[in-house]
Design a protein around this motif. Sequence first.
Motif, PDB file in Angstrom:
ATOM      1  N   ILE A  14       0.712  -1.071   0.045  1.00 45.90           N
ATOM      2  CA  ILE A  14      -0.034  -0.185   0.023  1.00 45.90           C
ATOM      3  C   ILE A  14       0.872   1.326   0.037  1.00 45.90           C
ATOM      4  CG2 ILE A  14      -2.177  -0.976   1.140  1.00 45.90           C
ATOM      5  CD1 ILE A  14      -0.947   0.301   3.811  1.00 45.90           C
ATOM      6  N   LYS A  68       9.326   7.664   4.625  1.00 49.45           N
ATOM      7  CA  LYS A  68       9.349   6.617   4.288  1.00 49.45           C
ATOM      8  C   LYS A  68       8.014   5.673   4.625  1.00 49.45           C
ATOM      9  CE  LYS A  68      11.363   2.949   6.477  1.00 49.45           C
ATOM     10  NZ  LYS A  68      10.314   1.878   6.122  1.00 49.45           N
ATOM     11  N   PRO A  70       5.932   1.807   4.426  1.00 47.12           N
ATOM     12  CA  PRO A  70       6.500   0.603   4.571  1.00 47.12           C
ATOM     13  C   PRO A  70       7.228  -0.101   3.604  1.00 47.12           C
ATOM     14  CG  PRO A  70       4.124   0.687   4.791  1.00 47.12           C
ATOM     15  CD  PRO A  70       4.742   2.065   4.338  1.00 47.12           C
ATOM     16  N   LEU A  71       8.091  -1.098   3.670  1.00 41.93           N
ATOM     17  CA  LEU A  71       8.744  -1.849   3.026  1.00 41.93           C
ATOM     18  C   LEU A  71       8.813  -3.267   3.135  1.00 41.93           C
ATOM     19  CD1 LEU A  71      12.242   0.129   3.269  1.00 41.93           C
ATOM     20  CD2 LEU A  71      10.390   0.133   1.388  1.00 41.93           C
ATOM     21  N   ALA A  72       8.476  -4.100   2.254  1.00 40.73           N
ATOM     22  CA  ALA A  72       8.415  -5.558   2.499  1.00 40.73           C
ATOM     23  C   ALA A  72       9.642  -6.183   2.904  1.00 40.73           C
ATOM     24  CB  ALA A  72       7.815  -6.325   1.315  1.00 40.73           C
ATOM     25  N   THR A  73       9.709  -7.001   3.977  1.00 40.97           N
ATOM     26  CA  THR A  73      10.889  -7.679   4.343  1.00 40.97           C
ATOM     27  C   THR A  73      10.616  -9.117   4.348  1.00 40.97           C
ATOM     28  OG1 THR A  73      11.310  -5.919   5.921  1.00 40.97           O
ATOM     29  CG2 THR A  73      12.784  -7.874   6.225  1.00 40.97           C
ATOM     30  N   ASN A  83      14.885  -1.619   6.715  1.00 39.58           N
ATOM     31  CA  ASN A  83      14.561  -0.815   7.873  1.00 39.58           C
ATOM     32  C   ASN A  83      15.790  -0.847   9.015  1.00 39.58           C
ATOM     33  OD1 ASN A  83      12.174   0.033   6.926  1.00 39.58           O
ATOM     34  ND2 ASN A  83      11.328  -1.860   7.740  1.00 39.58           N
ATOM     35  N   GLU A 274       8.150   7.353   9.433  1.00 38.20           N
ATOM     36  CA  GLU A 274       7.447   6.283   9.160  1.00 38.20           C
ATOM     37  C   GLU A 274       6.198   5.912   9.610  1.00 38.20           C
ATOM     38  OE1 GLU A 274       9.939   2.694   8.974  1.00 38.20           O
ATOM     39  OE2 GLU A 274      10.568   3.159  10.858  1.00 38.20           O
ATOM     40  N   VAL A 276       3.855   3.065  11.332  1.00 34.43           N
ATOM     41  CA  VAL A 276       4.481   1.859  12.223  1.00 34.43           C
ATOM     42  C   VAL A 276       3.941   0.796  11.440  1.00 34.43           C
ATOM     43  CG1 VAL A 276       4.051   0.827  14.513  1.00 34.43           C
ATOM     44  CG2 VAL A 276       4.424   3.205  14.252  1.00 34.43           C
ATOM     45  N   HIS A 277       2.603   0.732  10.915  1.00 31.38           N
ATOM     46  CA  HIS A 277       2.274  -0.597  10.218  1.00 31.38           C
ATOM     47  C   HIS A 277       2.996  -1.149   9.113  1.00 31.38           C
ATOM     48  CE1 HIS A 277       0.864   1.622   6.570  1.00 31.38           C
ATOM     49  NE2 HIS A 277       0.364   2.672   7.613  1.00 31.38           N
ATOM     50  N   GLY A 278       2.664  -2.204   8.277  1.00 32.80           N
ATOM     51  CA  GLY A 278       3.586  -2.728   7.111  1.00 32.80           C
ATOM     52  C   GLY A 278       2.809  -2.536   5.969  1.00 32.80           C
ATOM     53  N   THR A 279       3.223  -3.204   4.888  1.00 32.71           N
ATOM     54  CA  THR A 279       2.872  -3.133   3.637  1.00 32.71           C
ATOM     55  C   THR A 279       1.364  -3.366   3.072  1.00 32.71           C
ATOM     56  OG1 THR A 279       3.858  -5.449   3.052  1.00 32.71           O
ATOM     57  CG2 THR A 279       5.264  -3.389   2.674  1.00 32.71           C
ATOM     58  N   ALA A 280       0.782  -4.174   4.265  1.00 30.33           N
ATOM     59  CA  ALA A 280      -0.902  -4.662   4.047  1.00 30.33           C
ATOM     60  C   ALA A 280      -0.850  -5.029   2.689  1.00 30.33           C
ATOM     61  CB  ALA A 280      -1.767  -3.311   4.223  1.00 30.33           C
ATOM     62  N   ASP A 282      -2.420  -7.516   1.774  1.00 28.08           N
ATOM     63  CA  ASP A 282      -4.013  -8.111   1.564  1.00 28.08           C
ATOM     64  C   ASP A 282      -5.044  -7.116   1.035  1.00 28.08           C
ATOM     65  OD1 ASP A 282      -3.524  -6.850   3.951  1.00 28.08           O
ATOM     66  OD2 ASP A 282      -5.214  -7.626   4.969  1.00 28.08           O
ATOM     67  N   ILE A 283      -4.498  -5.726   0.928  1.00 29.66           N
ATOM     68  CA  ILE A 283      -5.608  -4.791   0.577  1.00 29.66           C
ATOM     69  C   ILE A 283      -4.529  -3.746  -0.393  1.00 29.66           C
ATOM     70  CG2 ILE A 283      -6.966  -4.530   2.251  1.00 29.66           C
ATOM     71  CD1 ILE A 283      -5.323  -1.876   3.324  1.00 29.66           C
ATOM     72  N   ASN A 290      -5.618   3.100   4.678  1.00 29.83           N
ATOM     73  CA  ASN A 290      -5.728   4.396   5.695  1.00 29.83           C
ATOM     74  C   ASN A 290      -4.463   5.038   5.686  1.00 29.83           C
ATOM     75  OD1 ASN A 290      -5.901   6.044   7.612  1.00 29.83           O
ATOM     76  ND2 ASN A 290      -6.882   4.544   9.251  1.00 29.83           N
TER      77      ASN A 290
HETATM   78  P1  NAD Z   1       0.874  -5.101   8.166  1.00 32.88           P
HETATM   79  O1  NAD Z   1       0.769  -4.002   9.133  1.00 32.88           O
HETATM   80  O2  NAD Z   1       1.238  -4.866   6.578  1.00 32.88           O
HETATM   81  O3  NAD Z   1      -0.504  -5.694   8.062  1.00 32.88           O
HETATM   82  C1  NAD Z   1      -1.296  -6.043   9.399  1.00 32.88           C
HETATM   83  C2  NAD Z   1      -2.882  -5.962   8.976  1.00 32.88           C
HETATM   84  O4  NAD Z   1      -3.260  -4.569   9.202  1.00 32.88           O
HETATM   85  C3  NAD Z   1      -3.306  -6.383   7.429  1.00 32.88           C
HETATM   86  O5  NAD Z   1      -4.440  -6.936   7.761  1.00 32.88           O
HETATM   87  C4  NAD Z   1      -3.538  -5.040   6.795  1.00 32.88           C
HETATM   88  O6  NAD Z   1      -4.377  -5.129   5.877  1.00 32.88           O
HETATM   89  C5  NAD Z   1      -3.919  -4.007   8.041  1.00 32.88           C
HETATM   90  N1  NAD Z   1      -3.256  -2.770   7.706  1.00 32.88           N
HETATM   91  C6  NAD Z   1      -2.006  -2.576   7.887  1.00 32.88           C
HETATM   92  N2  NAD Z   1      -1.908  -1.090   7.520  1.00 32.88           N
HETATM   93  C7  NAD Z   1      -3.058  -0.499   7.253  1.00 32.88           C
HETATM   94  C8  NAD Z   1      -3.421   0.502   6.780  1.00 32.88           C
HETATM   95  N3  NAD Z   1      -2.562   1.755   6.659  1.00 32.88           N
HETATM   96  N4  NAD Z   1      -4.570   0.905   6.153  1.00 32.88           N
HETATM   97  C9  NAD Z   1      -5.539  -0.322   6.440  1.00 32.88           C
HETATM   98  N5  NAD Z   1      -5.416  -1.661   6.831  1.00 32.88           N
HETATM   99  C10 NAD Z   1      -3.877  -1.485   7.300  1.00 32.88           C
HETATM  100  O7  NAD Z   1       1.531  -6.371   8.844  1.00 32.88           O
HETATM  101  P2  NAD Z   1       1.931  -7.588   8.283  1.00 32.88           P
HETATM  102  O8  NAD Z   1       1.016  -8.200   7.240  1.00 32.88           O
HETATM  103  O9  NAD Z   1       2.731  -8.408   9.513  1.00 32.88           O
HETATM  104  O10 NAD Z   1       3.269  -7.383   7.264  1.00 32.88           O
HETATM  105  C11 NAD Z   1       3.372  -7.081   5.949  1.00 32.88           C
HETATM  106  C12 NAD Z   1       4.700  -6.916   5.423  1.00 32.88           C
HETATM  107  O11 NAD Z   1       5.012  -5.456   5.825  1.00 32.88           O
HETATM  108  C13 NAD Z   1       5.879  -7.854   5.737  1.00 32.88           C
HETATM  109  O12 NAD Z   1       6.671  -7.825   4.589  1.00 32.88           O
HETATM  110  C14 NAD Z   1       6.586  -6.936   6.904  1.00 32.88           C
HETATM  111  O13 NAD Z   1       7.949  -7.248   6.809  1.00 32.88           O
HETATM  112  C15 NAD Z   1       6.535  -5.657   6.259  1.00 32.88           C
HETATM  113  N6  NAD Z   1       6.396  -4.706   7.580  1.00 32.88           N
HETATM  114  C16 NAD Z   1       7.182  -3.298   7.045  1.00 32.88           C
HETATM  115  C17 NAD Z   1       7.356  -2.450   8.200  1.00 32.88           C
HETATM  116  C18 NAD Z   1       8.129  -1.321   7.721  1.00 32.88           C
HETATM  117  O14 NAD Z   1       8.677  -1.036   6.474  1.00 32.88           O
HETATM  118  N7  NAD Z   1       8.265  -0.213   8.755  1.00 32.88           N
HETATM  119  C19 NAD Z   1       6.560  -2.499   9.571  1.00 32.88           C
HETATM  120  C20 NAD Z   1       5.880  -3.865   9.669  1.00 32.88           C
HETATM  121  C21 NAD Z   1       5.827  -4.632   8.992  1.00 32.88           C
END
Ligand code: NAD
Length: 354
Positions: A14, A68, A70-73, A83, A274, A276-280, A282-283, A290
């Motif tokens: 995302i 920054k 999020p980046l896939a790891t 990161n 950055e 805190v969440h990841g690359t999500a 699934d969406i 968001n």
């Molecule tokens: P995630 O945070 O990407 O997703 C977890 C859940 O939260 C999913 O259902 C997702 O759809 C939802 N979500 C997250 N952010 C959202 C947003 N902005 N809006 C709506 N829904 C959101 O965590 P994950 O699935 O464990 O990780 C996916 C990838 O992201 C992995 O490759 C991981 O290494 C990477 N990651 C990167 C960072 C970073 O770059 N700082 C941090 C965490 C995870």
Amino acid sequence: MTVPTVSLIEGDGIGPEITAATVRAVEAAGSQLAWERVDAGAGAVARHGDPLPAATLASIQRTRLALKAPLATPSGGGYRSVNVTLRQHFDLYANVRPARTMAGVPSRFTGVDLVIVRENTEDLYAGIEHYVDPRRTAAESIAVITRFGSERVIVYAFEYARRHGRRKVTLVHKANILKMSNGLFLETGREVATRYPDIEFDDMIVDATAMKLVIAPERFDVIVTMNLFGDILSDLAAGLIGGLGVAPAANIGAAPTAPGAPADPSERACAMFEAVHGTAPDIAGKGIANPTGLMLSAAMLLEHVEQGEAAARLRAGIAAALASPETRTGDLGGRASTEQFTDAVIRAMVAGNA
Ligand code: NAD
């Protein structure tokens, strides 16, 4: 006024969607920033064969500022976390995670407004581990705490408190058991606190802190702690305000080595902001993510470059868009797309300016 240049990493999943939304909102807030787009993460592997191309490092080295996504790891194998590499390369020693309840973001609490400052380079995360015997029946990990590392992050926490009009710093530790390593962190904190008589100071054992955070989070203001406790407590704090989806973060680098030296941009502390969440994944690509976490991180960046008015406008716009059910995104129970949420943020800012 010189216009700061920001190295902008769109990220994976995302990332590009929330980055486009954030840039639009930041510009509408009346900020003065120039963007330098650079590549990192899985997309950069596909395009350049490298998750962290040299041009990206050179850009941040020059600008000292990065926003920054999020980046896939890859887990287990694959390339090293970008990161972690960025954190080490730029010596980003302070991780700053504000947690504030916002109307429209479902959470069990109201009135939470605290900031966790986590030491980002030492402790158990120094990566010093080994198996004790060839059969691997026992392993040891070594926690490194130095006076230098402790002092700079604790000083950062007090300076942050002063700059943001906060009244108290609580140092979190386990010095009752880990008398030397955690004792050193606590002793350093007590010494630093004497230099900031205008800021209240106390200390708390980490287990008691975890309990008090979920009983009376409003009791806390700025928390400063070591790497492992900070990692755990900052996610706990995000949970208090409705989860990781809306949480922002800053990673602050080492200050110039020569205090009082002429302001050479290459000597400025580096700072990376950055969500805190990841690359999500699934969406990703659906236009429903968001962008709040990245937008609030951009507000922290604006404050960092002393564009406080633009930051305040952006925060007010985000708050207004979150407060209304029609403009909230799906993760918060709404039906708005990323773009509709962003339009609402911008409309609120324009209305606020009128
Ligand atoms: P995630 O945070 O990407 O997703 C977890 C859940 O939260 C999913 O259902 C997702 O759809 C939802 N979500 C997250 N952010 C959202 C947003 N902005 N809006 C709506 N829904 C959101 O965590 P994950 O699935 O464990 O990780 C996916 C990838 O992201 C992995 O490759 C991981 O290494 C990477 N990651 C990167 C960072 C970073 O770059 N700082 C941090 C965490 C995870």
